[in-house]
Write a protein that holds these residues in place. Structure first.
Motif, PDB file in Angstrom:
ATOM      1  N   LEU A   1     -56.000  29.173  13.379  1.00 24.15           N
ATOM      2  CA  LEU A   1     -57.036  30.054  13.924  1.00 24.15           C
ATOM      3  C   LEU A   1     -56.448  31.420  14.278  1.00 24.15           C
ATOM      4  O   LEU A   1     -57.003  32.464  13.916  1.00 24.15           O
ATOM      5  CB  LEU A   1     -57.663  29.403  15.160  1.00 24.15           C
ATOM      6  N   LEU A   2     -55.319  31.424  14.980  1.00 22.79           N
ATOM      7  CA  LEU A   2     -54.683  32.675  15.393  1.00 22.79           C
ATOM      8  C   LEU A   2     -54.238  33.498  14.181  1.00 22.79           C
ATOM      9  O   LEU A   2     -54.398  34.729  14.168  1.00 22.79           O
ATOM     10  CB  LEU A   2     -53.475  32.387  16.289  1.00 22.79           C
ATOM     11  N   ALA A   3     -53.707  32.826  13.172  1.00 19.58           N
ATOM     12  CA  ALA A   3     -53.244  33.523  11.964  1.00 19.58           C
ATOM     13  C   ALA A   3     -54.414  34.189  11.242  1.00 19.58           C
ATOM     14  O   ALA A   3     -54.305  35.333  10.773  1.00 19.58           O
ATOM     15  CB  ALA A   3     -52.538  32.544  11.028  1.00 19.58           C
TER      16      ALA A   3
ATOM     17  N   ILE B   1     -56.005  33.981  24.626  1.00 20.38           N
ATOM     18  CA  ILE B   1     -54.939  34.030  23.613  1.00 20.38           C
ATOM     19  C   ILE B   1     -55.506  34.539  22.286  1.00 20.38           C
ATOM     20  O   ILE B   1     -54.909  35.401  21.625  1.00 20.38           O
ATOM     21  CB  ILE B   1     -54.276  32.651  23.428  1.00 20.38           C
ATOM     22  N   VAL B   2     -56.683  34.017  21.910  1.00 24.15           N
ATOM     23  CA  VAL B   2     -57.330  34.457  20.668  1.00 24.15           C
ATOM     24  C   VAL B   2     -57.669  35.949  20.758  1.00 24.15           C
ATOM     25  O   VAL B   2     -57.451  36.706  19.810  1.00 24.15           O
ATOM     26  CB  VAL B   2     -58.612  33.627  20.388  1.00 24.15           C
ATOM     27  N   ALA B   3     -58.199  36.377  21.902  1.00 25.71           N
ATOM     28  CA  ALA B   3     -58.528  37.794  22.112  1.00 25.71           C
ATOM     29  C   ALA B   3     -57.270  38.658  22.006  1.00 25.71           C
ATOM     30  O   ALA B   3     -57.297  39.744  21.414  1.00 25.71           O
ATOM     31  CB  ALA B   3     -59.192  37.989  23.473  1.00 25.71           C
TER      32      ALA B   3
ATOM     33  N   LEU C   1     -62.398  41.261  23.424  1.00 24.06           N
ATOM     34  CA  LEU C   1     -62.871  40.357  24.489  1.00 24.06           C
ATOM     35  C   LEU C   1     -64.337  39.993  24.289  1.00 24.06           C
ATOM     36  O   LEU C   1     -64.723  38.829  24.444  1.00 24.06           O
ATOM     37  CB  LEU C   1     -62.672  41.012  25.860  1.00 24.06           C
ATOM     38  N   ALA C   2     -65.161  40.985  23.933  1.00 17.00           N
ATOM     39  CA  ALA C   2     -66.597  40.731  23.721  1.00 17.00           C
ATOM     40  C   ALA C   2     -66.810  39.766  22.560  1.00 17.00           C
ATOM     41  O   ALA C   2     -67.620  38.834  22.639  1.00 17.00           O
ATOM     42  CB  ALA C   2     -67.323  42.047  23.452  1.00 17.00           C
TER      43      ALA C   2
END
Length: 217
Positions: A29-31, A76-78, A164-165
């Motif tokens: 997901l992060l990649a 973390i994703v943001a 963030l949004a």
């Protein structure tokens, strides 16, 4: 060869990513989030649907990542989305002019870059927030910002707000909808299709509108 093709077909199915990769799904997901905003080739990646699916599988993500709260997962994703945009800005800053001269390829279409520039000229720095919710513009907006030398501090303010949004709204939507309607997991394909239609409709509508204007002119 067919096995590789099958893998790539599944790779664009967010549910398969979370079910198949298990503990490493979060890193996938992060990649994808980073690649989608950090490189122009990322415009075809399933960012919105993947975040929504991540919200649905939020409990599993937390369990597989040191049992951290879901709030931390989203942050973390943001954070990675912010870094992706910074990478895109750097790419545009260093090679923006060269990209306009680059020939079209499977991964790169000059028209996408030009559309993103027109979009940016219309909405200025707020385009960085709006573009987060539009797949194609999400990849090219930070590149355009770098290419036209937008002030980096101003860029970072809208970059953070947009990231963030985007992450909180989509991931929390999946998370709370799954809590209210647990059977959502059984109809993910239709939900993802709906998300794709919602996020791409404004782009298609805008392009058709411009074509009609050209015809009448």
């Amino acid at each position: 060869m067919s096995d590789i093709w099958d893998f790539f077909q599944h790779f664009f199915n967010p549910r398969w990513i979370f079910l198949y990769f298990g503990n490493t799904a979060f890193f996938i997901l992060l990649a994808i989030v980073f690649a989608e905003t950090g490189f122009f080739i990322g415009f075809f990646l399933p960012g919105d649907s993947l975040l929504f699916t991540a919200g649905i599988f939020g409990k599993d993500l937390c369990k597989n990542f040191y049992n951290v709260p879901f709030f931390v997962i989203i942050l973390i994703v943001a954070g990675v989305a912010i870094l992706g945009n910074m990478q895109g800005y750097w790419l545009g800053y260093k090679s923006g002019n060269l990209l306009y001269k680059k020939k079209d390829s499977f991964f790169f279409k000059k028209k996408h870059l030009i559309l993103a520039k027109l979009f940016y000229n219309k909405y200025k720095t707020t385009a960085l927030i709006i573009s987060r919710f539009l797949p194609m513009f999400r990849s090219f907006a930070p590149i355009v910002a770098g290419a036209i030398r937008i002030d980096f501090k101003k860029f970072m303010i809208y970059n953070v707000i947009g990231a963030l949004a985007w992450t909180f709204s989509i991931m929390l939507s999946g998370h709370y909808l799954n809590k209210s309607f647990p059977e959502l997991k059984n109809h993910l394909e239709w939900i993802i299709l709906l998300i794709v239609l919602i996020t791409t409709f404004p782009i298609i509508f805008k392009m058709r509108k411009k074509k009609k204007k050209k015809i009448f002119i």
